[in-house]
Scaffold this motif. Structure first.
Motif, PDB file in Angstrom:
ATOM      1  N   LEU B  44       1.031  -1.481   0.122  1.00  0.00           N
ATOM      2  CA  LEU B  44      -0.257  -0.047   0.061  1.00  0.00           C
ATOM      3  C   LEU B  44       0.727   1.425   0.026  1.00  0.00           C
ATOM      4  O   LEU B  44       1.549   1.385   0.994  1.00  0.00           O
ATOM      5  CB  LEU B  44      -0.750  -0.173   1.146  1.00  0.00           C
ATOM      6  N   GLN B  45       0.540   2.142  -1.169  1.00  0.00           N
ATOM      7  CA  GLN B  45       1.077   3.427  -0.874  1.00  0.00           C
ATOM      8  C   GLN B  45       0.153   4.554  -1.321  1.00  0.00           C
ATOM      9  O   GLN B  45      -0.889   4.627  -1.751  1.00  0.00           O
ATOM     10  CB  GLN B  45       2.664   3.337  -1.846  1.00  0.00           C
ATOM     11  N   LEU B  46       0.436   5.730  -0.407  1.00  0.00           N
ATOM     12  CA  LEU B  46      -0.177   6.738  -0.699  1.00  0.00           C
ATOM     13  C   LEU B  46      -0.374   7.445  -2.088  1.00  0.00           C
ATOM     14  O   LEU B  46       0.280   7.203  -2.407  1.00  0.00           O
ATOM     15  CB  LEU B  46       0.561   8.200   0.844  1.00  0.00           C
ATOM     16  N   LEU B  47      -1.547   7.574  -2.115  1.00  0.00           N
ATOM     17  CA  LEU B  47      -1.966   8.219  -3.385  1.00  0.00           C
ATOM     18  C   LEU B  47      -2.473   9.845  -3.371  1.00  0.00           C
ATOM     19  O   LEU B  47      -1.415  10.712  -4.144  1.00  0.00           O
ATOM     20  CB  LEU B  47      -3.224   7.984  -3.918  1.00  0.00           C
ATOM     21  N   LEU B  48      -2.897  10.103  -2.394  1.00  0.00           N
ATOM     22  CA  LEU B  48      -2.926  12.117  -2.356  1.00  0.00           C
ATOM     23  C   LEU B  48      -3.627  11.703  -0.712  1.00  0.00           C
ATOM     24  O   LEU B  48      -4.364  10.960  -0.012  1.00  0.00           O
ATOM     25  CB  LEU B  48      -3.958  12.380  -2.895  1.00  0.00           C
ATOM     26  N   LYS B  49      -3.750  12.536  -0.541  1.00  0.00           N
ATOM     27  CA  LYS B  49      -4.175  13.204   1.036  1.00  0.00           C
ATOM     28  C   LYS B  49      -4.676  14.438   0.830  1.00  0.00           C
ATOM     29  O   LYS B  49      -4.357  15.989   0.151  1.00  0.00           O
ATOM     30  CB  LYS B  49      -3.151  13.202   2.310  1.00  0.00           C
ATOM     31  N   TYR B  50      -5.793  15.062   2.127  1.00  0.00           N
ATOM     32  CA  TYR B  50      -6.670  16.147   1.934  1.00  0.00           C
ATOM     33  C   TYR B  50      -6.229  16.969   3.554  1.00  0.00           C
ATOM     34  O   TYR B  50      -7.145  15.706   4.838  1.00  0.00           O
ATOM     35  CB  TYR B  50      -7.591  16.760   1.726  1.00  0.00           C
ATOM     36  N   PHE B  51      -5.605  17.651   4.702  1.00  0.00           N
ATOM     37  CA  PHE B  51      -6.001  17.814   5.571  1.00  0.00           C
ATOM     38  C   PHE B  51      -6.474  19.252   5.672  1.00  0.00           C
ATOM     39  O   PHE B  51      -7.235  19.665   6.848  1.00  0.00           O
ATOM     40  CB  PHE B  51      -4.233  18.689   6.787  1.00  0.00           C
ATOM     41  N   SER B  52      -5.958  20.189   4.742  1.00  0.00           N
ATOM     42  CA  SER B  52      -7.546  21.829   4.677  1.00  0.00           C
ATOM     43  C   SER B  52      -6.702  22.152   3.888  1.00  0.00           C
ATOM     44  O   SER B  52      -6.166  21.878   3.002  1.00  0.00           O
ATOM     45  CB  SER B  52      -6.261  21.888   6.118  1.00  0.00           C
ATOM     46  N   GLY B  53      -7.600  23.507   4.064  1.00  0.00           N
ATOM     47  CA  GLY B  53      -6.915  24.415   2.361  1.00  0.00           C
ATOM     48  C   GLY B  53      -8.284  23.961   1.326  1.00  0.00           C
ATOM     49  O   GLY B  53      -8.995  23.532   0.931  1.00  0.00           O
ATOM     50  N   ASP B  54      -7.533  24.086   0.066  1.00  0.00           N
ATOM     51  CA  ASP B  54      -8.273  23.851  -1.479  1.00  0.00           C
ATOM     52  C   ASP B  54      -8.910  21.793  -1.844  1.00  0.00           C
ATOM     53  O   ASP B  54      -8.275  21.205  -1.456  1.00  0.00           O
ATOM     54  CB  ASP B  54      -6.922  23.407  -2.628  1.00  0.00           C
ATOM     55  N   PRO B  55      -9.931  22.725  -1.565  1.00  0.00           N
ATOM     56  CA  PRO B  55     -10.555  21.127  -1.052  1.00  0.00           C
ATOM     57  C   PRO B  55     -10.041  20.121  -2.437  1.00  0.00           C
ATOM     58  O   PRO B  55     -10.551  18.583  -2.085  1.00  0.00           O
ATOM     59  CB  PRO B  55     -12.108  21.127  -0.893  1.00  0.00           C
TER      60      PRO B  55
END
Lengths: 117, 114
Positions: B44-55
């Motif tokens: 498994l590997q990270l594809l993308l993430k969202y923490f804050s800011g531009d949705p």
């Protein structure tokens, strides 16, 4: 740099035997997770270590499962008296958690495929 | 307890088709959101993430995801898939202020035919 490593990559054991699975996290990562992945079932959380805090064992399916993390680094997941339903891929992940910011991304190892015959 | 739903368990597309994989979660507060990918035989590997800011978040290999707070959704998109996108995709959610244990969806198996 080196990623998360797990050993062994494959383990075949007889029902009733004990097994130990090892995880070497990325150096400096304070958080370590164990998951179980079964076909079509997604990732099942087992246990979480964060620094020197007491581990969160809320996902362990029975008291046959236990885990420890020595020196804040290497972790071992032990399954006692294995059963056929324990057959799965066991994944370890580490993360550079920053307290107060929620969980950061996790870096996963290749997993250990456990087969209980 | 929070839950994460990936409604599409199996998706089969032809190359160049557009992709959208759904992810919905049940937690009402602030969350960190992730998409992970597992290519055949790989970890498994990270594809993308969202923490804050531009949705609208852009990840690797041309993938993007849009966080819509009002819909509790974080759908993954790619305008034109390739055979090499064949993989298992997992959405994960971690609420801030709770535990540091992300909840994973059951995953979506994507097969792209050349």
């Amino acid at each position: 740099g080196a990623g998360v490593s797990q050993s062994p990559s494959n383990k075949v054991t007889e029902k009733g035997k004990d097994v130990e699975l090892r995880c070497d996290p990325i150096s400096g990562h304070t958080a370590l997770y164990w998951y179980r992945q079964s076909l079509g079932q997604g990732l099942e959380f087992l246990i979480y270590f964060q620094g020197n805090s007491a581990p969160d064992k809320s996902g362990l399916p029975s008291d046959r499962f236990s885990a420890e993390r020595t020196g804040g680094s290497v972790s071992t997941l032990t399954i006692q008296r294995t059963q056929q339903e324990d057959s799965a891929v066991y994944l370890c992940a580490s993360s550079p958690i920053s307290l107060g910011q929620g969980a950061y991304e996790q870096y996963f190892g290749p997993g250990t495929r456990l087969t209980v015959t | 307890a929070q839950s994460v739903s990936q409604h599409n368990h199996h998706v089969i597309l032809s190359e160049a088709a557009s992709l959208e994989l759904g992810c919905n979660y049940s937690y009402g507060g602030t969350v960190n959101l992730f998409w992970y990918v597992q290519y055949p035989g790989q970890h498994l590997q990270l594809l993308l993430k969202y923490f804050s800011g531009d949705p609208l978040v852009k990840g690797i290999k041309g993938f993007e995801a849009e966080f819509i707070k009002s819909k509790f959704s974080f759908n993954l998109r790619k305008p034109s898939v390739q055979w090499s996108d064949t993989a298992e995709y997992f959405c994960a959610v971690n609420p801030l202020g709770g535990s540091y244990i992300p909840t994973f969806g059951r995953g979506t198996s994507l097969i792209v035919h050349p």
